[in-house]
Design a protein around this motif. Structure first.
Motif, PDB file in Angstrom:
ATOM      1  N   HIS A  59       0.815  -1.217   0.000  1.00 49.81           N
ATOM      2  CA  HIS A  59       0.000   0.000   0.000  1.00 49.81           C
ATOM      3  C   HIS A  59       0.847   1.265   0.000  1.00 49.81           C
ATOM      4  O   HIS A  59       0.339   2.351  -0.333  1.00 49.81           O
ATOM      5  CB  HIS A  59      -0.952  -0.022   1.201  1.00 49.81           C
ATOM      6  CG  HIS A  59      -2.008  -1.088   1.074  1.00 49.81           C
ATOM      7  ND1 HIS A  59      -3.077  -0.976   0.219  1.00 49.81           N
ATOM      8  CD2 HIS A  59      -2.106  -2.308   1.653  1.00 49.81           C
ATOM      9  CE1 HIS A  59      -3.822  -2.069   0.285  1.00 49.81           C
ATOM     10  NE2 HIS A  59      -3.255  -2.896   1.146  1.00 49.81           N
ATOM     11  N   ASP A  60       2.105   1.146   0.314  1.00 52.52           N
ATOM     12  CA  ASP A  60       3.010   2.280   0.195  1.00 52.52           C
ATOM     13  C   ASP A  60       3.260   2.622  -1.266  1.00 52.52           C
ATOM     14  O   ASP A  60       3.431   3.797  -1.623  1.00 52.52           O
ATOM     15  CB  ASP A  60       4.324   1.944   0.910  1.00 52.52           C
ATOM     16  CG  ASP A  60       5.344   3.076   0.837  1.00 52.52           C
ATOM     17  OD1 ASP A  60       4.940   4.233   0.639  1.00 52.52           O
ATOM     18  OD2 ASP A  60       6.546   2.796   0.980  1.00 52.52           O
ATOM     19  N   MET A  72      -6.704  -6.760  -8.542  1.00 45.00           N
ATOM     20  CA  MET A  72      -5.362  -7.330  -8.597  1.00 45.00           C
ATOM     21  C   MET A  72      -4.623  -7.125  -7.281  1.00 45.00           C
ATOM     22  O   MET A  72      -3.914  -8.012  -6.800  1.00 45.00           O
ATOM     23  CB  MET A  72      -4.567  -6.714  -9.740  1.00 45.00           C
ATOM     24  CG  MET A  72      -5.041  -7.078 -11.130  1.00 45.00           C
ATOM     25  SD  MET A  72      -4.119  -6.176 -12.401  1.00 45.00           S
ATOM     26  CE  MET A  72      -2.454  -6.810 -12.137  1.00 45.00           C
ATOM     27  N   ALA A  73      -4.780  -5.931  -6.707  1.00 46.17           N
ATOM     28  CA  ALA A  73      -4.066  -5.610  -5.472  1.00 46.17           C
ATOM     29  C   ALA A  73      -4.411  -6.577  -4.353  1.00 46.17           C
ATOM     30  O   ALA A  73      -3.568  -6.887  -3.503  1.00 46.17           O
ATOM     31  CB  ALA A  73      -4.363  -4.178  -5.050  1.00 46.17           C
ATOM     32  N   SER A  74      -5.626  -7.082  -4.351  1.00 50.30           N
ATOM     33  CA  SER A  74      -6.061  -7.995  -3.289  1.00 50.30           C
ATOM     34  C   SER A  74      -5.410  -9.365  -3.399  1.00 50.30           C
ATOM     35  O   SER A  74      -5.526 -10.184  -2.484  1.00 50.30           O
ATOM     36  CB  SER A  74      -7.581  -8.152  -3.330  1.00 50.30           C
ATOM     37  OG  SER A  74      -7.987  -8.839  -4.513  1.00 50.30           O
ATOM     38  N   LYS A  75      -4.691  -9.616  -4.501  1.00 47.47           N
ATOM     39  CA  LYS A  75      -4.063 -10.915  -4.719  1.00 47.47           C
ATOM     40  C   LYS A  75      -2.536 -10.834  -4.744  1.00 47.47           C
ATOM     41  O   LYS A  75      -1.867 -11.713  -5.268  1.00 47.47           O
ATOM     42  CB  LYS A  75      -4.570 -11.520  -6.029  1.00 47.47           C
ATOM     43  CG  LYS A  75      -6.075 -11.755  -6.055  1.00 47.47           C
ATOM     44  CD  LYS A  75      -6.529 -12.286  -7.401  1.00 47.47           C
ATOM     45  CE  LYS A  75      -8.039 -12.481  -7.437  1.00 47.47           C
ATOM     46  NZ  LYS A  75      -8.509 -12.980  -8.762  1.00 47.47           N
ATOM     47  N   ILE A  76      -1.988  -9.747  -4.184  1.00 42.65           N
ATOM     48  CA  ILE A  76      -0.538  -9.538  -4.196  1.00 42.65           C
ATOM     49  C   ILE A  76       0.026  -9.690  -2.790  1.00 42.65           C
ATOM     50  O   ILE A  76      -0.519  -9.126  -1.830  1.00 42.65           O
ATOM     51  CB  ILE A  76      -0.192  -8.134  -4.738  1.00 42.65           C
ATOM     52  CG1 ILE A  76      -0.635  -7.992  -6.191  1.00 42.65           C
ATOM     53  CG2 ILE A  76       1.303  -7.860  -4.619  1.00 42.65           C
ATOM     54  CD1 ILE A  76      -0.487  -6.586  -6.740  1.00 42.65           C
ATOM     55  N   ASP A  77       1.104 -10.431  -2.677  1.00 39.73           N
ATOM     56  CA  ASP A  77       1.864 -10.523  -1.432  1.00 39.73           C
ATOM     57  C   ASP A  77       3.189  -9.791  -1.636  1.00 39.73           C
ATOM     58  O   ASP A  77       3.994 -10.191  -2.486  1.00 39.73           O
ATOM     59  CB  ASP A  77       2.134 -11.979  -1.048  1.00 39.73           C
ATOM     60  CG  ASP A  77       0.867 -12.730  -0.645  1.00 39.73           C
ATOM     61  OD1 ASP A  77      -0.075 -12.068  -0.157  1.00 39.73           O
ATOM     62  OD2 ASP A  77       0.823 -13.955  -0.822  1.00 39.73           O
ATOM     63  N   MET A  78       3.406  -8.743  -0.864  1.00 42.10           N
ATOM     64  CA  MET A  78       4.618  -7.932  -1.004  1.00 42.10           C
ATOM     65  C   MET A  78       5.074  -7.493   0.378  1.00 42.10           C
ATOM     66  O   MET A  78       4.431  -6.670   1.025  1.00 42.10           O
ATOM     67  CB  MET A  78       4.338  -6.717  -1.889  1.00 42.10           C
ATOM     68  CG  MET A  78       5.550  -5.817  -2.118  1.00 42.10           C
ATOM     69  SD  MET A  78       5.128  -4.332  -3.064  1.00 42.10           S
ATOM     70  CE  MET A  78       4.712  -5.038  -4.675  1.00 42.10           C
ATOM     71  N   ASP A  79       6.171  -8.064   0.829  1.00 38.05           N
ATOM     72  CA  ASP A  79       6.713  -7.686   2.133  1.00 38.05           C
ATOM     73  C   ASP A  79       7.378  -6.324   2.058  1.00 38.05           C
ATOM     74  O   ASP A  79       7.943  -5.949   1.027  1.00 38.05           O
ATOM     75  CB  ASP A  79       7.744  -8.712   2.603  1.00 38.05           C
ATOM     76  CG  ASP A  79       7.132 -10.077   2.883  1.00 38.05           C
ATOM     77  OD1 ASP A  79       5.942 -10.118   3.263  1.00 38.05           O
ATOM     78  OD2 ASP A  79       7.835 -11.087   2.724  1.00 38.05           O
ATOM     79  N   PRO A  80       7.354  -5.555   3.173  1.00 40.50           N
ATOM     80  CA  PRO A  80       8.128  -4.310   3.209  1.00 40.50           C
ATOM     81  C   PRO A  80       9.612  -4.603   3.022  1.00 40.50           C
ATOM     82  O   PRO A  80      10.087  -5.703   3.298  1.00 40.50           O
ATOM     83  CB  PRO A  80       7.845  -3.757   4.616  1.00 40.50           C
ATOM     84  CG  PRO A  80       6.576  -4.418   5.043  1.00 40.50           C
ATOM     85  CD  PRO A  80       6.588  -5.775   4.412  1.00 40.50           C
ATOM     86  N   TYR A  81      10.325  -3.606   2.546  1.00 43.06           N
ATOM     87  CA  TYR A  81      11.775  -3.705   2.370  1.00 43.06           C
ATOM     88  C   TYR A  81      12.385  -2.551   3.145  1.00 43.06           C
ATOM     89  O   TYR A  81      12.225  -1.391   2.787  1.00 43.06           O
ATOM     90  CB  TYR A  81      12.126  -3.626   0.887  1.00 43.06           C
ATOM     91  CG  TYR A  81      13.566  -3.902   0.542  1.00 43.06           C
ATOM     92  CD1 TYR A  81      14.156  -5.134   0.814  1.00 43.06           C
ATOM     93  CD2 TYR A  81      14.348  -2.931  -0.081  1.00 43.06           C
ATOM     94  CE1 TYR A  81      15.483  -5.396   0.469  1.00 43.06           C
ATOM     95  CE2 TYR A  81      15.666  -3.177  -0.433  1.00 43.06           C
ATOM     96  CZ  TYR A  81      16.231  -4.408  -0.155  1.00 43.06           C
ATOM     97  OH  TYR A  81      17.546  -4.666  -0.490  1.00 43.06           O
ATOM     98  N   THR A  82      13.070  -2.867   4.235  1.00 47.68           N
ATOM     99  CA  THR A  82      13.531  -1.847   5.165  1.00 47.68           C
ATOM    100  C   THR A  82      14.886  -1.274   4.757  1.00 47.68           C
ATOM    101  O   THR A  82      15.629  -1.864   3.964  1.00 47.68           O
ATOM    102  CB  THR A  82      13.646  -2.427   6.579  1.00 47.68           C
ATOM    103  OG1 THR A  82      14.698  -3.409   6.599  1.00 47.68           O
ATOM    104  CG2 THR A  82      12.339  -3.069   7.011  1.00 47.68           C
ATOM    105  N   ALA A  83      15.223  -0.144   5.367  1.00 49.93           N
ATOM    106  CA  ALA A  83      16.528   0.463   5.139  1.00 49.93           C
ATOM    107  C   ALA A  83      17.635  -0.475   5.594  1.00 49.93           C
ATOM    108  O   ALA A  83      18.687  -0.569   4.952  1.00 49.93           O
ATOM    109  CB  ALA A  83      16.619   1.799   5.883  1.00 49.93           C
ATOM    110  N   GLU A  84      17.399  -1.180   6.682  1.00 46.29           N
ATOM    111  CA  GLU A  84      18.394  -2.124   7.182  1.00 46.29           C
ATOM    112  C   GLU A  84      18.626  -3.258   6.194  1.00 46.29           C
ATOM    113  O   GLU A  84      19.770  -3.679   5.972  1.00 46.29           O
ATOM    114  CB  GLU A  84      17.961  -2.676   8.540  1.00 46.29           C
ATOM    115  CG  GLU A  84      17.944  -1.678   9.672  1.00 46.29           C
ATOM    116  CD  GLU A  84      16.768  -0.705   9.612  1.00 46.29           C
ATOM    117  OE1 GLU A  84      16.846   0.374  10.244  1.00 46.29           O
ATOM    118  OE2 GLU A  84      15.770  -1.010   8.912  1.00 46.29           O
ATOM    119  N   GLN A  85      17.558  -3.745   5.569  1.00 44.33           N
ATOM    120  CA  GLN A  85      17.696  -4.814   4.570  1.00 44.33           C
ATOM    121  C   GLN A  85      18.448  -4.325   3.338  1.00 44.33           C
ATOM    122  O   GLN A  85      19.329  -5.028   2.824  1.00 44.33           O
ATOM    123  CB  GLN A  85      16.305  -5.321   4.165  1.00 44.33           C
ATOM    124  CG  GLN A  85      15.603  -6.146   5.218  1.00 44.33           C
ATOM    125  CD  GLN A  85      14.190  -6.493   4.791  1.00 44.33           C
ATOM    126  OE1 GLN A  85      13.368  -5.605   4.501  1.00 44.33           O
ATOM    127  NE2 GLN A  85      13.888  -7.779   4.740  1.00 44.33           N
TER     128      GLN A  85
END
Length: 514
Positions: A59-60, A72-85
């Protein structure tokens, strides 16, 4: 012939610098390039347009992309990606030698810079389902920390820049190679370019160098990267010949970074030698090796194809291929995974595909394409398949999943192979079998100029201070990447330091907007 700022290089990084300079108050900005108009865009044109950024998850980023409906958005898996990563990915792939200040600047400015590209340059961003996601249980699962790209790849990116430059009133000169920087008493005074046989001097308090590395210069490749690199195929523009690096050195710029390192990938063996093809661009990339195996002309595997996600290995496997006999390898799959190969890289008409209904038949076909030892090839495949089956028998509850590092490997208590395949190791046992012939394609070199991470100003070799009015961005920056890099970081870095350079140019010229 006075300008507030002159930018050298028409690629992504240089365009960002020119647009930033205008945005921050420069009234007269000139962009020069040694290439003809038909080669506008530098290496950025040949990319897939991927940008690696810090983000908070789906959602970001939804407000920035144009190819996702609410359904389509309801069928997407997307983990956050942090500054540390992000920081850890650059540091670990570079053997922890990367300049931490440069890394920090790229990482912590990445998300804001993407918003700037969206809002100020009108870059058409998309979620690259075709490159960075696999369908798992009816859902699109993104993997490898890289989730945003550009519609029509590098072509779309450079088209957006060209429109934005025209709208901003940036003057652009092609066929105008830089032949001298004018720096006096550690202060930039101007630049001399050659056009129509004439040496033309421009007075300017600010010059931004964004002319790429030396990957298109075979002599420099052999000198800095080592013997054999003169044979590597050039993936992108033929105009990145290192000339601006030499000119910067002549005015006292400090060199930095990994001069023996570069971004190089598995590349179609039938691609042109000394430049990319403008119509095919990134389609010559052959990055499907995690789904199968790679063997050299002796029929032997030589890398761990499943060592990590493709995003973290593709920039170094070109070097591994180049070190093999004749700098050639074959990528091989069976029918279980052919549907998962990227169509833009392996589609009909894109590459020569070698098929057979049996591994024995495939060995014969590959023999016609240069395979030296068909018996060793068949032994390699048998050893690989046996090792995979023994692993599967020992771990019957494991589930194959291309969207994660699934642990499906060639290693078990009964058998192991060298090198291993650490993930996504499936037996090649279902016909038809397919192979493609690949070589090394060099993208860009890692050695470059030392810059200040906050201002993108070039550092002086003599004083250790920055040279007033001289800035650098893009692939000319040294010290950011060593040995390897996480995919999508290059375009992001070019934009981050391009914005900084443009801002610095406006300060230097006294035109800064309040």
């Amino acid at each position: 012939m006075k300008y507030d700022c002159v930018v050298v290089g028409s690629g992504h990084a240089g365009s960002c610098a020119a647009l930033s300079a205008v945005e921050n108050g420069c009234k007269k900005v000139l962009l020069v390039d040694s290439c003809s108009p038909e080669w506008v865009g530098g290496n950025g044109y040949f990319t897939a347009g991927a940008h690696r950024i810090v983000h908070g998850g789906l959602h970001d980023l939804l407000p920035l992309v144009r190819n996702v409906s609410p359904e389509m958005a309801s069928k997407i898996d997307m983990d956050p990606y942090t500054a540390e990563q992000f920081e850890e990915d650059i540091m670990r792939l570079g053997g922890r030698r990367s300049n931490k200040a440069l890394v920090n600047a790229v990482v912590h400015n990445s998300r804001d810079t993407l918003g700037w590209l969206h809002n100020h340059v009108n870059v058409p961003f998309i979620f690259p389902f075709h490159r960075q996601a696999y369908e798992v249980d009816g859902r699109q699962k993104f993997w490898g920390g890289l989730v945003i790209s550009v519609e029509d790849g590098g072509k779309g990116l450079i088209t957006a820049h060209q429109r934005a430059l025209a709208k901003a009133g940036v003057e652009v000169w092609f066929n105008s190679p830089i032949i001298r920087l004018i720096v006096q008493d550690n202060s930039t005074k101007g630049i001399i370019v050659q056009r129509d046989g004439l040496d033309i001097e421009f007075q300017t308090p600010a010059v931004v160098l964004a002319a790429g590395g030396f990957e298109a210069n075979s002599e420099m490749r052999e000198k800095h990267l080592g013997p054999g690199w003169e044979k590597a195929k050039v993936r992108g523009t033929p105009y990145n010949t290192g000339d601006c690096l030499r000119l910067a050195r002549e005015v006292g710029a400090k060199f930095s970074g990994d001069w023996s390192g570069c971004h190089s990938t598995a590349w179609d063996a039938n691609a042109p030698d000394s430049a990319g093809a403008r119509d095919v661009t990134n389609q010559f990339t052959k990055s499907g090796y995690p789904l199968g195996v790679m063997v050299n002309l002796n029929g032997e595997r030589f890398v761990d194809e499943g060592e990590d996600f493709r995003n973290y290995t593709y920039a170094k496997f070109g070097r591994a291929i180049l070190s093999q006999p004749e700098g050639i390898a074959f990528q091989i799959w069976d029918s279980k995974v052919l549907g998962s190969l990227r169509k833009e890289e392996y589609g009909d008409g894109v590459t020569e595909k070698i098929y057979s209904d049996t591994l024995e038949g495939l060995a014969q076909r590959l023999g016609e394409k240069g395979l030296r030892d068909q018996s060793r090839f068949l032994s390699t495949m048998q050893e690989f398949n046996d090792a995979v089956r023994l692993h599967e028998a020992e771990y019957p509850d494991q589930k194959a999943d291309l969207s994660i590092k699934d642990g499906f490997s060639t290693q078990s208590s009964q058998r192991s192979v060298t090198p291993p395949k650490s993930n996504w190791a499936l037996a090649l046992d279902r016909d038809p079998f397919m192979a493609v012939k690949v070589t090394c394609g060099i993208t860009f070199t890692f050695g470059g100029l030392a810059i200040d991470a906050e201002t993108a100003a070039v550092v002086s070799e003599t004083t250790g201070e920055t040279i007033d009015g001289l800035f650098c961005t893009g692939e000319m920056v040294g010290g950011l990447f060593y040995t390897n890099y996480p995919g999508g970081s290059g375009l992001t870095a070019g934009a981050v330091f391009g914005r900084k350079a443009g801002y610095g140019a406006s300060l230097r010229s006294g035109k800064i907007n309040s």
